[in-house]
Design an enzyme around this catalytic site. Structure first.
Site, mmCIF file in Angstrom:
data_model
loop_
_atom_site.group_PDB
_atom_site.id
_atom_site.type_symbol
_atom_site.label_atom_id
_atom_site.label_comp_id
_atom_site.label_asym_id
_atom_site.label_seq_id
_atom_site.Cartn_x
_atom_site.Cartn_y
_atom_site.Cartn_z
ATOM 1 N N MET A 30 0.849 -1.203 0.000
ATOM 2 C CA MET A 30 0.000 0.000 0.000
ATOM 3 C C MET A 30 0.881 1.249 0.000
ATOM 4 O O MET A 30 0.439 2.331 0.395
ATOM 5 C CB MET A 30 -0.935 -0.017 1.206
ATOM 6 C CG MET A 30 -1.915 -1.199 1.149
ATOM 7 S SD MET A 30 -3.437 -0.950 2.059
ATOM 8 C CE MET A 30 -2.812 -0.730 3.713
ATOM 9 N N GLY A 31 2.127 1.105 -0.438
ATOM 10 C CA GLY A 31 3.027 2.254 -0.525
ATOM 11 C C GLY A 31 3.603 2.635 0.814
ATOM 12 O O GLY A 31 3.604 1.837 1.753
ATOM 13 N N HIS A 34 9.233 1.046 3.004
ATOM 14 C CA HIS A 34 10.384 1.072 3.906
ATOM 15 C C HIS A 34 11.287 -0.111 3.556
ATOM 16 O O HIS A 34 10.982 -0.876 2.617
ATOM 17 C CB HIS A 34 9.918 1.028 5.374
ATOM 18 C CG HIS A 34 8.911 -0.058 5.647
ATOM 19 N ND1 HIS A 34 9.233 -1.403 5.626
ATOM 20 C CD2 HIS A 34 7.590 -0.006 5.912
ATOM 21 C CE1 HIS A 34 8.157 -2.113 5.886
ATOM 22 N NE2 HIS A 34 7.132 -1.294 6.058
ATOM 23 N N HIS A 37 9.740 -3.551 2.812
ATOM 24 C CA HIS A 37 9.220 -3.766 1.450
ATOM 25 C C HIS A 37 10.374 -3.992 0.468
ATOM 26 O O HIS A 37 10.300 -4.849 -0.408
ATOM 27 C CB HIS A 37 8.437 -2.536 0.973
ATOM 28 C CG HIS A 37 7.188 -2.245 1.751
ATOM 29 N ND1 HIS A 37 7.032 -1.106 2.494
ATOM 30 C CD2 HIS A 37 6.036 -2.949 1.875
ATOM 31 C CE1 HIS A 37 5.829 -1.102 3.050
ATOM 32 N NE2 HIS A 37 5.202 -2.208 2.695
ATOM 33 N N GLY A 147 5.210 -10.135 4.072
ATOM 34 C CA GLY A 147 6.015 -10.079 5.291
ATOM 35 C C GLY A 147 5.312 -10.754 6.459
ATOM 36 O O GLY A 147 4.093 -10.630 6.620
ATOM 37 N N GLN A 148 6.106 -11.428 7.288
ATOM 38 C CA GLN A 148 5.564 -12.139 8.454
ATOM 39 C C GLN A 148 4.987 -11.185 9.506
ATOM 40 O O GLN A 148 4.224 -11.601 10.378
ATOM 41 C CB GLN A 148 6.666 -12.991 9.081
ATOM 42 C CG GLN A 148 6.189 -13.895 10.206
ATOM 43 C CD GLN A 148 7.272 -14.169 11.216
ATOM 44 O OE1 GLN A 148 8.320 -14.706 10.843
ATOM 45 N NE2 GLN A 148 7.051 -13.823 12.477
ATOM 46 N N ASP A 150 2.674 -9.227 9.200
ATOM 47 C CA ASP A 150 1.223 -9.391 9.086
ATOM 48 C C ASP A 150 0.910 -10.886 9.034
ATOM 49 O O ASP A 150 0.457 -11.411 8.011
ATOM 50 C CB ASP A 150 0.723 -8.677 7.830
ATOM 51 C CG ASP A 150 0.970 -7.179 7.913
ATOM 52 O OD1 ASP A 150 0.480 -6.556 8.854
ATOM 53 O OD2 ASP A 150 1.692 -6.658 7.048
ATOM 54 N N GLN A 153 -2.568 -12.013 8.055
ATOM 55 C CA GLN A 153 -2.768 -11.764 6.620
ATOM 56 C C GLN A 153 -2.092 -12.866 5.793
ATOM 57 O O GLN A 153 -2.654 -13.345 4.798
ATOM 58 C CB GLN A 153 -2.194 -10.394 6.252
ATOM 59 C CG GLN A 153 -2.142 -10.127 4.767
ATOM 60 C CD GLN A 153 -1.802 -8.686 4.448
ATOM 61 O OE1 GLN A 153 -2.662 -7.814 4.541
ATOM 62 N NE2 GLN A 153 -0.568 -8.397 4.079
ATOM 63 N N SER A 186 4.733 0.944 7.610
ATOM 64 C CA SER A 186 4.415 2.251 7.007
ATOM 65 C C SER A 186 3.797 3.179 8.043
ATOM 66 O O SER A 186 3.922 4.400 7.952
ATOM 67 C CB SER A 186 3.427 2.057 5.857
ATOM 68 O OG SER A 186 3.966 1.161 4.926
HETATM 69 O O1 PAF Z 1 -0.050 -5.689 3.571
HETATM 70 C C1 PAF Z 1 -0.473 -4.792 2.826
HETATM 71 O O2 PAF Z 1 0.204 -3.800 2.538
HETATM 72 C C2 PAF Z 1 -1.878 -4.908 2.273
HETATM 73 O O3 PAF Z 1 -2.738 -5.512 3.174
HETATM 74 C C3 PAF Z 1 -1.941 -5.625 0.915
HETATM 75 C C4 PAF Z 1 -1.490 -7.064 1.023
HETATM 76 C C5 PAF Z 1 -1.048 -4.887 -0.087
HETATM 77 C C6 PAF Z 1 -3.372 -5.608 0.394
HETATM 78 O O4 PAF Z 1 -3.852 -4.320 0.239
#
Ligand code: PAF
Length: 278
Positions: A30-31, A34, A37, A147-148, A150, A153, A186
């Site tokens: 999501m931009g 850092h 990423h 990334g772990q 999250d 997720q 972020s």
């Molecule tokens: O982890 C993130 O940045 C977001 O949840 C993702 C996976 C890009 C989905 O919008």
């Protein structure tokens, strides 16, 4: 580095690369990028022929309007950073391109989303599942990198890949930390100087738990970690949970099995999460 905002032009470009036998690595973001990423991009570059990084602040995964409003949007700086790690392609679509009409589909990840983040952010994983599915269809990567930090997720996306038979390999990469232990995120840039100074307490509490668990058992270790967090007056804890690493259900009895310790807390208006596996 190529930058695309239109789905069809990106797809045409990727089609040509695939025709040449290139394997596509994908880093969805999501931009507000850092080093965490950038390390995912580095790994994608090392393991595939072409790295696509998407930058899209996905409105439907935010259950808090303030969080969405203040989410940092720094596309030019992000592209400059991606150039430094030789990312091949940036995909930065508009919300209108991703969602030409409201999405009626709803995703339910069962027990995986009734705990931790899912409990405190209703609808969040529905939004993540939908956008990641769309991005997987658009980019059709061979490998996708997450990334772990999250953790929930990652498990939700693993289920998505299995249940919807996405033909890709999911790669989960370790959390990158600042030198004081704070997990890179972020959202860290929304912390005031005073909050930033306190933020390392979250990882420190996880380490307190790690140090105590085998010596003193689950409950004493948890109390020691909570006591550590209480020493930070500005921190408002949402959860500190010891869970099964696969199902994310709470562990009642510790018998040496692998566990994940997950924490979420507010410092001011900024919500931070972290976890360790042990
Ligand atoms: O982890 C993130 O940045 C977001 O949840 C993702 C996976 C890009 C989905 O919008």
């Amino acid at each position: 580095m190529h930058v695309f905002s239109e789905i069809t032009t990106l797809q045409q470009h990727l089609h040509a690369r695939r025709q040449q036998g290139q394997r596509i690595g994908f880093v969805p973001t999501m931009g507000a990028l850092h080093q965490g990423h950038l390390s995912l991009v580095g790994q994608a570059k090392a393991e595939t022929d072409c790295c696509v990084c998407s930058i899209f602040v996905n409105p439907i995964q935010f259950n808090n309007a303030h969080d969405l409003a203040v989410y940092p949007r720094t596309l030019d700086a992000d592209c400059a950073l991606l150039e430094t790690v030789h990312c091949d392609i940036v995909f930065a679509p508009s919300a209108a391109a991703m969602y030409p009409k409201p999405v009626a589909l709803r995703m339910d990840f069962g027990d995986l989303e009734t705990v931790l983040e899912g409990k405190f952010r209703p609808g969040h994983f529905n939004g993540v599942g939908i956008v990641v599915s769309k991005l997987f269809h658009i980019v059709a990567p061979d490998r996708a990198y997450f990334g772990q930090k999250d953790l929930q997720q990652c498990l939700v996306i693993r289920r998505l890949v299995e249940d919807l038979s996405f033909n890709l390999e999911l790669v989960i990469c370790p959390t990158l930390r600042e030198t004081d232990g704070l997990a890179m995120s972020s959202r860290n840039r929304n912390l005031s100087a005073q909050e930033r100074a306190q933020a390392p307490v979250i990882y420190a509490a996880l380490e307190v738990f790690r140090a105590q668990l085998s010596l003193r058992g689950l409950e004493t270790a948890r109390q020691a970690a909570l006591e550590h967090l209480r020493q930070c007056p500005d921190l408002v804890l949402e959860y500190f949970e010891v869970v099964d690493t696969q199902t994310l259900q709470p562990i009642e009895q510790y018998q040496g099995q692998e566990v994940a310790v997950c924490v979420a807390a507010f410092l001011g208006k900024t919500r931070l999460i972290d976890n360790i596996l042990m």
